[in-house]
Design a protein around this motif. Structure first.
Motif, PDB file in Angstrom:
ATOM      1  N   VAL A  43       0.866  -1.181   0.000  1.00 60.36           N
ATOM      2  CA  VAL A  43       0.000   0.000   0.000  1.00 60.36           C
ATOM      3  C   VAL A  43       0.897   1.223   0.000  1.00 60.36           C
ATOM      4  O   VAL A  43       2.019   1.202   0.526  1.00 60.36           O
ATOM      5  N   GLU A  44       0.391   2.306  -0.599  1.00 61.55           N
ATOM      6  CA  GLU A  44       1.216   3.510  -0.744  1.00 61.55           C
ATOM      7  C   GLU A  44       0.339   4.762  -0.711  1.00 61.55           C
ATOM      8  O   GLU A  44      -0.784   4.768  -1.226  1.00 61.55           O
ATOM      9  N   TYR A  45       0.879   5.822  -0.093  1.00 61.68           N
ATOM     10  CA  TYR A  45       0.236   7.142  -0.084  1.00 61.68           C
ATOM     11  C   TYR A  45       1.151   8.134  -0.797  1.00 61.68           C
ATOM     12  O   TYR A  45       2.374   8.106  -0.605  1.00 61.68           O
ATOM     13  N   ASN A  46       0.564   9.008  -1.619  1.00 58.23           N
ATOM     14  CA  ASN A  46       1.325  10.048  -2.309  1.00 58.23           C
ATOM     15  C   ASN A  46       0.604  11.388  -2.210  1.00 58.23           C
ATOM     16  O   ASN A  46      -0.633  11.449  -2.276  1.00 58.23           O
ATOM     17  N   HIS A  47       1.390  12.452  -2.057  1.00 55.70           N
ATOM     18  CA  HIS A  47       0.872  13.824  -2.122  1.00 55.70           C
ATOM     19  C   HIS A  47       1.618  14.559  -3.219  1.00 55.70           C
ATOM     20  O   HIS A  47       2.849  14.515  -3.279  1.00 55.70           O
ATOM     21  N   ILE A  48       0.863  15.227  -4.091  1.00 53.89           N
ATOM     22  CA  ILE A  48       1.449  15.988  -5.192  1.00 53.89           C
ATOM     23  C   ILE A  48       1.226  17.473  -4.942  1.00 53.89           C
ATOM     24  O   ILE A  48       0.083  17.918  -4.741  1.00 53.89           O
TER      25      ILE A  48
END
Length: 240
Positions: A195-200
């Motif tokens: 699982v992965e979280y990203n903020h752009i």
């Protein structure tokens, strides 16, 4: 006395005769080899990998009509699916990597402008990430952080709230930065799931619409993904 000496001599001769037989019996006993030392399996995160991902996201978007003021904000939400390819190198328990990711998306949202009374809609239809990674591995469990560059494709539309007709539009591809974190698990030889979280971070950007109007759009994107990777090469190292 002579009788005692004779008995002692006979006993000595008998003992000498049986000694080789006893030695032969001792030599014939089988040799038992010590069991080999146990080998612990250690997962190796090094190597190229390719995979797929899917999940959802939200793009927080604010429109500001240049020369007039703020029109309002909305969240563009929806789903995404895509793929990634990368390379990792493990040194001890530390893992370093680089990855490229590309996704199709359908993040859509709108609000009624506080200036024009029209409906402003933003749609994110694709994005890409180019990132470096650093992580820490507990055998087949990897926790990592990532960061790098991001590119997002946006579509903007202005609609009549009365007729629903499209009144104005613009498209753009904008670059920004991204940070994220993930947790990955090696569940089978060469296969991992995570699982992965990203903020752009996309910041403010002036966009010229078909009508000539200029909107200053501020945007940030958050997303959560489930990932499945196949790693090339041997997944296991042996150690004593």
């Amino acid at each position: 006395m002579k009788k005692n000496l004779l008995l002692a001599a006979v006993s000595l001769v008998a003992l000498s005769a049986t000694a080789p037989a006893l030695a032969a019996d001792l030599a014939a006993r089988p040799y038992t080899k010590a069991p080999p030392a146990a080998i612990a399996a250690v997962y190796d995160w090094s190597g190229f990998y390719i995979g797929v991902n899917g999940g959802g996201g939200s793009a927080d978007t604010s429109w500001n009509l240049v020369g007039f003021g703020a029109e309002g904000s909305h969240n563009s939400t929806g789903g995404t699916v895509g793929g990634q390819v990368g390379y990792r190198l493990q040194s001890g328990q530390f893992v370093f990597g680089i990855e490229g990711q590309g996704n199709w998306a359908d993040f859509s949202g709108d609000n009624i402008s506080g200036i024009t009374g029209f409906r402003n809609r933003t749609r994110v239809d694709s994005f890409g990430l180019i990132t470096g990674q650093v992580g820490y591995a507990w055998n087949n469990v990897l926790l990592y952080a990532k960061g790098g560059a991001a590119v997002v494709s946006n579509k903007y539309d202005v609609y009549s709230t009365v007729t629903g007709a499209n009144l104005d539009r613009a498209d753009e591809t904008r670059w920004g930065a991204t940070v994220g974190a993930g947790l990955e698990y090696g569940f089978a030889p060469n296969w991992t799931v995570g699982v992965e979280y990203n903020h752009i971070f996309l910041g403010d950007h002036d966009i010229t619409f078909a009508s000539g109007a200029v909107e200053r759009v501020k945007q940030d994107v958050d997303m959560g993904l489930v990932r499945l990777n196949y790693k090339f090469g041997g997944p296991i190292l042996g150690r004593y």
